[in-house]
Design a protein around this motif. Structure first.
Motif: not given
Length: 214
Positions: A55-58, A120-125, A150-152
């Protein structure tokens, strides 16, 4: 052709069956994913090293609006998965089953949990925070993270888990229910259908095997 966990797990199942038939008592979990070899010279002799999929850096933002990176999982065994908070299909069962694992290893500093939201649109912190609290997570051992598309979706590929936006799928997203077991070297050591009780039970067994290996 891109492979996902389904392909690798079929090979692992066959290897496990052959291992069982061999009568060998010491069990060690497989290392899953593509691998390459690399040659180097040591004391005048050629040594061949195996380079395993890792698993790369994230970097993502968690339920407390704090940056979470791969460094937070250094020297730990962790279980990762992909979900979204308003998922009407597989997620509730998958997360409840992962909660059972969390509860067994709660406060064990060797073990961590990482759930990536693919919405990524709805699930804010703040949404992730509320979700974690309702689920029953009470410490920082289980992180719920979000990021841009792109990241997820890019990191899902590295975990070999299928994820996709799909307006025809329940909730608008299609994804696999794998709970992916990662070792301290960031290598995939197992994957388990989080909606299947037998496979979740196997996760408990394999987690203990991996902890003893460290």
């Amino acid at each position: 052709m891109k492979r996902n966990l389904t392909t690798y797990l079929s090979v692992v199942a066959l290897s496990s069956a052959l291992f069982a038939c061999s009568g060998t008592s010491e069990k060690k979990l497989p290392i899953i994913g593509e691998r390459e070899t690399e040659e180097r010279v040591v004391d005048g002799k050629t040594v061949v090293d195996t380079i395993y999929h890792q698993i790369p850096s994230f970097s993502f933002i968690n339920q407390d609006s704090v940056e979470i990176t791969d460094k937070d999982f250094d020297n730990k065994v962790y279980v990762a998965n992909f979900f979204f908070t308003h998922c009407p299909s597989i997620c509730p069962t998958m997360q409840r089953n992962l909660l059972k694992v969390y509860e067994k290893y709660k406060d064990d500093e060797q073990v961590a949990f990482l759930s990536h939201s693919i919405d990524f649109k709805y699930d804010t912190p703040s949404v992730l925070k509320s979700y974690a609290e309702k689920l029953g997570v009470t410490n920082k051992q289980w992180q719920f993270v979000t990021g841009d598309k792109k990241a997820i979706y890019g990191i899902a590929d590295k975990y070999l888990v299928y994820t996709k936006e799909d307006e025809n799928a329940p909730g608008g997203y299609d994804h696999q229910s794998y709970l992916v077991l990662i070792d301290p070297q960031k290598r995939i050591r197992g994957a388990y259908d989080g909606t299947n009780d037998e496979q979740v039970a196997q996760l408990f067994v394999d987690l203990e095997i991996l902890l003893k290996e460290q």
